[in-house]
Design a protein around this motif. Structure first.
Motif, PDB file in Angstrom:
ATOM      1  N   LYS A   1       1.351   1.948  25.463  1.00  0.00           N
ATOM      2  CA  LYS A   1      -0.270   1.810  25.298  1.00  0.00           C
ATOM      3  C   LYS A   1      -0.882   3.053  26.181  1.00  0.00           C
ATOM      4  O   LYS A   1      -1.825   3.926  25.545  1.00  0.00           O
ATOM      5  CB  LYS A   1      -0.771   0.716  25.869  1.00  0.00           C
TER       6      LYS A   1
ATOM      7  N   GLU B   1      -6.946  -0.703  30.853  1.00  0.00           N
ATOM      8  CA  GLU B   1      -6.967  -1.792  31.555  1.00  0.00           C
ATOM      9  C   GLU B   1      -8.203  -1.772  32.620  1.00  0.00           C
ATOM     10  O   GLU B   1      -8.262  -2.044  33.707  1.00  0.00           O
ATOM     11  CB  GLU B   1      -5.614  -1.782  32.558  1.00  0.00           C
TER      12      GLU B   1
ATOM     13  N   ILE C   1      -2.880  -3.410  22.113  1.00  0.00           N
ATOM     14  CA  ILE C   1      -2.355  -4.549  22.945  1.00  0.00           C
ATOM     15  C   ILE C   1      -0.772  -4.241  22.585  1.00  0.00           C
ATOM     16  O   ILE C   1      -0.459  -3.383  21.902  1.00  0.00           O
ATOM     17  CB  ILE C   1      -2.584  -5.971  22.347  1.00  0.00           C
TER      18      ILE C   1
ATOM     19  N   SER D   1      -8.660  -4.757  35.222  1.00  0.00           N
ATOM     20  CA  SER D   1      -7.641  -5.379  36.059  1.00  0.00           C
ATOM     21  C   SER D   1      -8.111  -5.712  37.267  1.00  0.00           C
ATOM     22  O   SER D   1      -7.300  -6.717  37.928  1.00  0.00           O
ATOM     23  CB  SER D   1      -6.467  -4.061  35.849  1.00  0.00           C
TER      24      SER D   1
ATOM     25  N   THR E   1      -5.749  -3.270  26.781  1.00  0.00           N
ATOM     26  CA  THR E   1      -5.957  -4.487  27.824  1.00  0.00           C
ATOM     27  C   THR E   1      -4.824  -5.329  27.528  1.00  0.00           C
ATOM     28  O   THR E   1      -4.212  -5.350  26.320  1.00  0.00           O
ATOM     29  CB  THR E   1      -7.255  -5.216  27.178  1.00  0.00           C
ATOM     30  N   HIS E   2      -4.676  -6.145  28.380  1.00  0.00           N
ATOM     31  CA  HIS E   2      -3.688  -7.464  28.453  1.00  0.00           C
ATOM     32  C   HIS E   2      -4.330  -8.799  28.379  1.00  0.00           C
ATOM     33  O   HIS E   2      -3.599  -9.777  28.049  1.00  0.00           O
ATOM     34  CB  HIS E   2      -2.593  -7.430  29.790  1.00  0.00           C
ATOM     35  N   ARG E   3      -5.726  -8.674  28.578  1.00  0.00           N
ATOM     36  CA  ARG E   3      -6.601  -9.943  28.500  1.00  0.00           C
ATOM     37  C   ARG E   3      -7.378 -10.087  27.148  1.00  0.00           C
ATOM     38  O   ARG E   3      -7.979  -8.893  26.558  1.00  0.00           O
ATOM     39  CB  ARG E   3      -7.419  -9.768  29.663  1.00  0.00           C
TER      40      ARG E   3
ATOM     41  N   PRO F   1       3.312  -5.182  24.785  1.00  0.00           N
ATOM     42  CA  PRO F   1       3.833  -5.440  26.351  1.00  0.00           C
ATOM     43  C   PRO F   1       3.778  -4.373  27.173  1.00  0.00           C
ATOM     44  O   PRO F   1       3.765  -3.097  26.781  1.00  0.00           O
ATOM     45  CB  PRO F   1       5.404  -5.709  25.715  1.00  0.00           C
ATOM     46  N   SER F   2       3.999  -4.604  28.672  1.00  0.00           N
ATOM     47  CA  SER F   2       3.962  -3.439  29.581  1.00  0.00           C
ATOM     48  C   SER F   2       5.127  -2.555  29.077  1.00  0.00           C
ATOM     49  O   SER F   2       6.209  -3.114  28.609  1.00  0.00           O
ATOM     50  CB  SER F   2       4.202  -3.979  30.715  1.00  0.00           C
TER      51      SER F   2
END
Length: 248
Positions: free
Chosen positions: A43, A166, A36, A169, A197-199, A38-39
């Motif tokens: 990652k 991701e 995990i 997505s 993942t961002h979720r 930030p964009s």
């Protein structure tokens, strides 16, 4: 049985820009790791380094004590599965795409991968089932359908090391539930699964977390421990912000 990453650093093709520095962690069969951050934090670069797509400038990645280049390309294709962010399905049938165009692939193995990815029912609803043509000139698929078929390709043969970048997505709630079940089944079968993942929805299906930011690992550990630490930091930041006052 093991994946060991030691002080792994990666640079951009210019040889100067550092994309990831000092990644160190180890995983065992059955572990699930969520990455995990930030964009733009590194990652995807990190997982591409684990796969040897981005060559290491220092440090190393070892499977059962052997560096990746000690395994032949054929061996790597058997024990590594990869679902990248940018998904390409190639001209051919759904079956061919799932089997990575393996000329020796049998129907049961292809169906097994589709069932592991929870996509079998979706496939058999297509006009030609597994023989439905996809890719340029083939049947048009939604982003979620393409992602789920690509997931079946990544888990074809139940690889030991599965990297999902991701993976949800483009998925709806049904696809996400199927993905979570796939991750659980892979881990139960003894695979190591790494998920970028961002979720938060997938974090309950991994037992390890690695937070990265600005091209550096920040914290690695058990999922509950890392999440608790991050929550503590957020609460502290909020308290500090709430305590600020303007001095004139």
């Amino acid at each position: 049985h093991t994946l060991t990453v030691t002080d792994l650093s990666l640079k951009a093709p210019d040889g100067e820009t550092v994309l990831m520095e000092g990644a160190t962690f180890s995983l065992r069969a059955g572990d699930g790791l969520g990455i995990i951050g930030p964009s733009g934090g590194g990652k995807s670069t990190l997982v591409r380094g684990l796969l040897g797509i981005v060559p290491a400038t220092s440090g190393e990645v070892r499977f059962d004590g052997a560096t990746l280049d000690q395994w032949s390309k054929e061996q790597q294709s058997q024990f590594i599965g990869y679902l990248p962010q940018d998904i390409d399905l190639f001209p051919g049938t759904i079956a061919q795409n799932i089997s990575r165009f393996d000329p020796a692939a049998d129907a049961e193995k292809i169906r097994g991968a589709a069932e592991l990815a929870m996509v079998h029912e979706l496939v058999v609803q297509k006009p030609g089932g597994y023989e439905t043509p996809v890719g340029p000139g083939g049947v048009a698929l939604s982003g979620g359908e393409r992602q789920r078929i690509a997931l079946a390709r990544a888990v074809y043969g139940t690889p030991f090391f599965v990297v999902l970048d991701e993976p949800n997505s483009n998925m709806d709630a049904v696809g996400e539930r199927a993905l979570a079940q796939t991750i659980r089944q892979l881990r139960e079968a003894g695979s190591i699964v790494v998920v970028v993942t961002h979720r938060a929805s997938l974090l309950g299906d991994v037992n390890k977390l690695l937070q990265v930011s600005n091209g550096r690992p920040i914290v690695f550990g058990e999922t509950k421990t890392v999440l608790a630490r991050l929550q503590e930091k957020r609460q502290q930041a909020a308290a500090n912000a709430g305590g600020l006052r303007v001095v004139e």
